[in-house]
Design an enzyme around this catalytic site. Structure first.
Site, PDB file in Angstrom:
ATOM      1  N   CYS A   1       0.820  -1.221   0.000  1.00 35.10           N
ATOM      2  CA  CYS A   1       0.000   0.000   0.000  1.00 35.10           C
ATOM      3  C   CYS A   1       0.851   1.268   0.000  1.00 35.10           C
ATOM      4  O   CYS A   1       0.414   2.312  -0.505  1.00 35.10           O
ATOM      5  CB  CYS A   1      -0.931   0.003   1.205  1.00 35.10           C
ATOM      6  SG  CYS A   1      -0.108  -0.250   2.795  1.00 35.10           S
TER       7      CYS A   1
ATOM      8  N   HIS B   1      -2.229   7.109   3.034  1.00 37.35           N
ATOM      9  CA  HIS B   1      -0.771   7.159   3.054  1.00 37.35           C
ATOM     10  C   HIS B   1      -0.303   8.332   2.188  1.00 37.35           C
ATOM     11  O   HIS B   1      -0.613   8.394   0.989  1.00 37.35           O
ATOM     12  CB  HIS B   1      -0.170   5.856   2.513  1.00 37.35           C
ATOM     13  CG  HIS B   1      -0.316   4.681   3.427  1.00 37.35           C
ATOM     14  ND1 HIS B   1      -0.839   4.756   4.692  1.00 37.35           N
ATOM     15  CD2 HIS B   1       0.028   3.363   3.242  1.00 37.35           C
ATOM     16  CE1 HIS B   1      -0.833   3.547   5.239  1.00 37.35           C
ATOM     17  NE2 HIS B   1      -0.304   2.693   4.386  1.00 37.35           N
TER      18      HIS B   1
END
Length: 361
Positions: free
Chosen positions: A158, A251
């Site tokens: 990710c 993120h």
């Protein structure tokens, strides 16, 4: 399609498994018909198995509440009920590899959120807009596994899915060096603030194994198929730091990059805004219409404001400017449990279905 394909979730009680179940509610192509987890959850209806552990803001879909959770280790029994499997289990790496291969050998496609097979040479690790051609290696994998219809495909880490798309759009200028620092949400560890109160008002400058993944996995994404195996690209040289920050989802990456041929700033922004891939061409159900959004504002993208862009499947970029040591620097953002985890895996499954690799049994 006469009916929706039957999807099984292996590891359905964890956070990513829950996200799979949430995303597949009312999906036009796939329907969750079976859920498997550890032996301790087996035999309970799903609602009971995750009682007190449902981590998403969205309510649990009614359609799954009364599904009886099965033992994930009973491979043949579970696989017989489904057309494809989404896998997100918490086990040792070698155990995951063996389990996923066992499912694939039953003739069942496995779309994995796990890292175990990311470096298996004949397993495609895919960001569908960037390296859809890697799915061709599945034919070699099927020969190895001795199956005509089963296979494993995986999504990458990710942490790379905010800046790898931004750099991929600039591939013609040949990036040579990349320095990235990622600021990663606690959901990446499968946690909420309720689970992890130590993260409130805190930053942890270490995430085990994350920097190695962030430095190496982009090279595999940008690699090529040679003699039935994916060979990683030789460049650019990538160095990263990965930091856990007190954010629920999303993120963020601060990126510095240099190129063989330095592109003009305006051209970079135009390339980002126009960048499309196979999912957009095929109009896949989960594909963002605008894959990369560039913000002109100096204070964007922001995690809290922009992580859900394009239903969490888009990538946001901003603050592009020249740098003293590198050609350019910028900030990029992606939703780690949507684009970066379950949503990315669902998009891979849609691509594989559209390209003929997943069919009803």
């Amino acid at each position: 399609m006469s009916r929706k394909l039957r999807a099984g979730i292996v590891g359905g009680t964890g956070m990513v498994g829950q996200r799979f179940i949430n995303l597949l509610e009312n999906h036009p192509w796939f329907e969750v018909t079976a859920i498997a987890a550890s032996a301790s959850s087996a035999g309970k209806v799903y609602e009971e198995a995750v009682k007190g552990r449902w981590k998403l803001e969205q309510a649990m879909p009614e359609a799954v509440k009364q599904i009886t959770v099965e033992d994930a280790s009973k491979v043949e029994e579970f696989a017989a009920q489904v057309d494809l499997i989404f896998c997100a289990v918490d086990m040792k790496k070698e155990e995951i590899k063996a389990l996923e291969e066992a499912y694939a050998k039953t003739g069942t496609p496995v779309i994995s959120n796990n890292s175990a097979h990311r470096w298996t040479p004949d397993v495609p690790m895919v960001i569908p807009e960037i390296n859809p051609g890697h799915i061709a290696v599945i034919e070699h994998q099927r020969q190895r596994l001795g199956t005509k219809t089963g296979f494993i495909a995986v999504k990458p880490n990710c942490s790379i899915q905010s800046y790898v798309p931004a750099l991929s759009a600039l591939a013609a200028f040949k990036p040579t060096t990349v320095v990235a620092t990622t600021y990663q949400a606690i959901s990446g560890a499968g946690k909420t603030f309720k689970d992890w109160p130590e993260m409130i008002d805190n930053v942890i400058p270490y995430i085990g194994g994350e920097e190695e993944k962030s430095e190496q996995e982009p090279l595999r994404i940008w690699g090529s198929i040679v003699n039935g195996a994916i060979v990683k690209a030789a460049s650019p040289a990538i160095t990263t730091q990965c930091i856990r920050v007190p954010v629920s989802d999303g993120h963020l990456a601060a990126v510095f990059a240099s190129f063989e041929k330095k592109p003009p700033k305006d051209e970079i922004i135009d390339l980002w805004r126009s960048f499309k891939g196979r999912p957009q061409e095929l109009q896949l159900p989960s594909a963002p219409k605008q894959f990369i959004t560039y913000f002109e504002e100096e204070n964007r993208p922001q995690t809290g404001l922009d992580r859900n862009i394009e239903n969490g499947m888009g990538v946001s970029v901003g603050r592009l400017r020249e740098d003293l040591l590198h050609d350019y620097k910028f900030v990029s953002l992606s939703h780690n449990t949507l684009r970066g985890a379950a949503g990315g895996a669902v998009l891979i499954a849609e691509l594989l279905k559209a390209e003929g690799y997943i069919q009803a049994k």
